[in-house]
Scaffold this motif. Sequence first.
Motif, short mmCIF file in Angstrom:
data_model
loop_
_atom_site.label_atom_id
_atom_site.label_comp_id
_atom_site.label_asym_id
_atom_site.label_seq_id
_atom_site.Cartn_x
_atom_site.Cartn_y
_atom_site.Cartn_z
N GLY A 184 0.84 -1.22 -0.04
CA GLY A 184 -0.02 0.03 0.04
C GLY A 184 0.76 1.19 0.07
O GLY A 184 0.18 2.64 0.13
N LYS A 187 3.61 1.56 -4.78
CA LYS A 187 4.57 0.79 -5.82
C LYS A 187 4.26 0.72 -7.34
O LYS A 187 4.59 1.22 -8.25
CB LYS A 187 4.84 -0.53 -5.32
N LEU A 189 1.60 2.81 -8.41
CA LEU A 189 1.57 4.63 -8.74
C LEU A 189 2.87 4.70 -9.24
O LEU A 189 3.14 5.49 -10.49
CB LEU A 189 1.25 5.20 -7.60
N ASP A 251 3.45 -7.39 -10.56
CA ASP A 251 3.42 -7.15 -9.21
C ASP A 251 3.53 -8.40 -8.49
O ASP A 251 3.49 -9.28 -8.84
CB ASP A 251 2.03 -6.43 -9.00
N GLU A 252 4.14 -8.27 -7.16
CA GLU A 252 4.28 -9.37 -6.32
C GLU A 252 5.26 -10.28 -6.91
O GLU A 252 5.08 -11.67 -6.74
CB GLU A 252 3.03 -10.40 -5.86
N ASN A 293 6.56 -6.69 -1.77
CA ASN A 293 6.78 -5.98 -0.36
C ASN A 293 7.62 -6.99 0.42
O ASN A 293 7.58 -7.05 1.74
CB ASN A 293 5.40 -5.71 -0.05
N ARG A 326 7.01 8.98 6.77
CA ARG A 326 6.69 10.40 6.26
C ARG A 326 5.69 10.97 6.49
O ARG A 326 4.68 11.05 5.39
CB ARG A 326 6.90 10.32 4.48
N PHE A 337 -7.58 12.75 -0.17
CA PHE A 337 -8.52 11.69 -0.32
C PHE A 337 -9.97 12.17 0.04
O PHE A 337 -11.03 11.54 -0.46
CB PHE A 337 -8.07 10.36 0.68
N1 LIG Z 1 1.28 9.40 -2.75
C1 LIG Z 1 0.15 8.90 -3.03
N2 LIG Z 1 -0.82 9.71 -3.50
C2 LIG Z 1 -2.33 9.46 -3.77
N3 LIG Z 1 -2.47 8.05 -3.74
C3 LIG Z 1 -1.65 7.07 -3.47
C4 LIG Z 1 -0.30 7.53 -3.00
N4 LIG Z 1 0.31 6.33 -2.68
C5 LIG Z 1 -0.43 5.37 -2.74
N5 LIG Z 1 -1.86 5.74 -3.47
C6 LIG Z 1 -2.99 5.13 -3.14
O1 LIG Z 1 -2.94 3.94 -2.42
C7 LIG Z 1 -3.65 2.85 -2.96
C8 LIG Z 1 -2.24 1.74 -2.94
O2 LIG Z 1 -1.58 2.23 -3.96
P1 LIG Z 1 -0.62 1.00 -4.70
O3 LIG Z 1 -1.64 0.07 -5.28
O4 LIG Z 1 0.17 1.78 -5.90
O5 LIG Z 1 0.26 0.49 -3.70
P2 LIG Z 1 1.39 -0.85 -3.74
O6 LIG Z 1 2.39 -0.62 -2.75
O7 LIG Z 1 1.55 -1.17 -5.08
O8 LIG Z 1 0.29 -1.97 -3.00
P3 LIG Z 1 0.58 -3.61 -3.11
O9 LIG Z 1 2.06 -3.79 -2.39
O10 LIG Z 1 -0.52 -3.98 -2.19
O11 LIG Z 1 0.59 -4.07 -4.40
C9 LIG Z 1 -4.07 3.31 -4.41
O12 LIG Z 1 -5.40 3.51 -4.12
C10 LIG Z 1 -3.24 4.37 -4.73
O13 LIG Z 1 -3.89 5.34 -5.74
#
Ligand SMILES: Nc1ncnc2c1ncn2[C@@H]1O[C@H](COP(=O)(O)OP(=O)(O)OP(=O)(O)O)[C@@H](O)[C@H]1O
Length: 473
Positions: A184, A187, A189, A251-252, A293, A326, A337
């Motif tokens: 979460g 990554k 994004l 992913d993963e 992760n 952070r 949000f």
């Molecule tokens: N800095 C940010 N600003 C706005 N939204 C964010 C930010 N970081 C994450 N999000 C939002 O949080 C959610 C999780 O982001 P994301 O899927 O990119 O995380 P992840 O690290 O890939 O998660 P996972 O490890 O579970 O795959 C999404 O809805 C994403 O849009």
Amino acid sequence: MTDQHPFPILLVDDEEEILFTASITLRAAGFTQVMTESNSRRVMDILSRQEVGLILLDLYMPHLPGYELLRELSANYPQIPVIVVTAANEVGMAVECMKAGAFDYFVKPVEPQRLLATIKRAQEMYVLRSEVRSLKSHLLTDRLDNEEAFAPIMTCNRKMRAIFQYLEVVAGSSQPLLITGETGVGKELVARSLHTLSKCKGPFVAVNIAGLDDMVFSDTLFGHRRGAFTGADQHREGLITKAANGILFLDEIGDLQPSSQVKLLRLLQEQEYYPLGADTPTRTNARIVVATNRDLKAMMAEGSFRKDLYYRLSAHQVLIPPLRERTDDIPLLVEHFFAEAAASLSRQKPTVPPELACYLATHAFPGNIRELRAMVFDAMARHDKGVLSLSSFREAIGASRVPVKATPLSFLEGLRDTSGHGGGTMPTLKEAEDALIAHSLRIANGNQGIAAAHLGITRQALNKRLNRKPGDE
Ligand SMILES: Nc1ncnc2c1ncn2[C@@H]1O[C@H](COP(=O)(O)OP(=O)(O)OP(=O)(O)O)[C@@H](O)[C@H]1O
């Protein structure tokens, strides 16, 4: 995909036929910028006019012999790797060339596969050098060339900005990128921003490979020919084909099965793959970006993740910090949000109490930004009108209580040692309550509203307890 670091190769040989065959071999291997020159005296002039990434130099040429030219090149263009080609039985000369700065040497007749492998090695070094140069200039100026590409990522954090600068530098490379970080943190994004930055013509194709067995993985990625297996009555295009000229995001990656790891490694090494049921390989120019992760280094140490694959995947890598590291991003994210939730529910954005961000900063957020987003959406759904109450956040945090600055009940440890009650180490109820209040105020940086929220009481109730005189119940 288009490479931000073009790699023009200059072939220098007095025999036109050799120049012709060598340039065909290099083009077939994917090197699109190949120049040829049969007159060694013109080489310095070419270099003064245009960028060259590698020189392949024949040592025996009329006018200016290759060895003389090599010395001039080493003196004036030490950053350009030069591979020399010499006749058999001239190994002594080859050693002299290495001393004079040649990147490598080959004895005729040159074996094409070995030559290509050496050229790829020289290319990797050339690209890395360009990236280091670019990274240095970026970091020194703190600038971003393409802020727009990061617009979906809300942040004001210094570490995140440094990550963005790094991404700008590696965006044009064709090497893989490994993105690590807790669940979460954003990554995916980040991977999408890399795609925007790279300005490649192809699409961003994402796939979560957790739980895919080897057969499904191969079929999903590489596709199959009709009749490849029972039930394959149609030709199926794999995702790697769909991602042509673009990015394939896996992913993963930490969940990839050992047999699939071998297939991915082959894809990365050869830039080609076999669809199921095909006899000939298909080439790909899709860039591979992976995320996890999990701790791939630990997995390598215990033998569940291949070392060779890890080193291929981590040619470039970023670690996204968790939200608790952070907390300066929390106010921005909360605002973002709430605006998003209000728009999706067609409601007015509520007034957010100023202490909310401080309160949230005391929570560890194991689910990171995804968890924060869910909390905000939930609070928005429950909110009626006016100033937002902290109660829905308190409930959500209470359900998964992991305070960021202390382990549960650690604040009672000191009391147990000093309580002085002969009967045991247990503090009295009053002592425990006072310690709990002091602890809550400490992690809330003295903010009574936040401390009260942690304690699950109102600010007035906390205030009353704080103003209690000795002897009061
Ligand atoms: N800095 C940010 N600003 C706005 N939204 C964010 C930010 N970081 C994450 N999000 C939002 O949080 C959610 C999780 O982001 P994301 O899927 O990119 O995380 P992840 O690290 O890939 O998660 P996972 O490890 O579970 O795959 C999404 O809805 C994403 O849009």
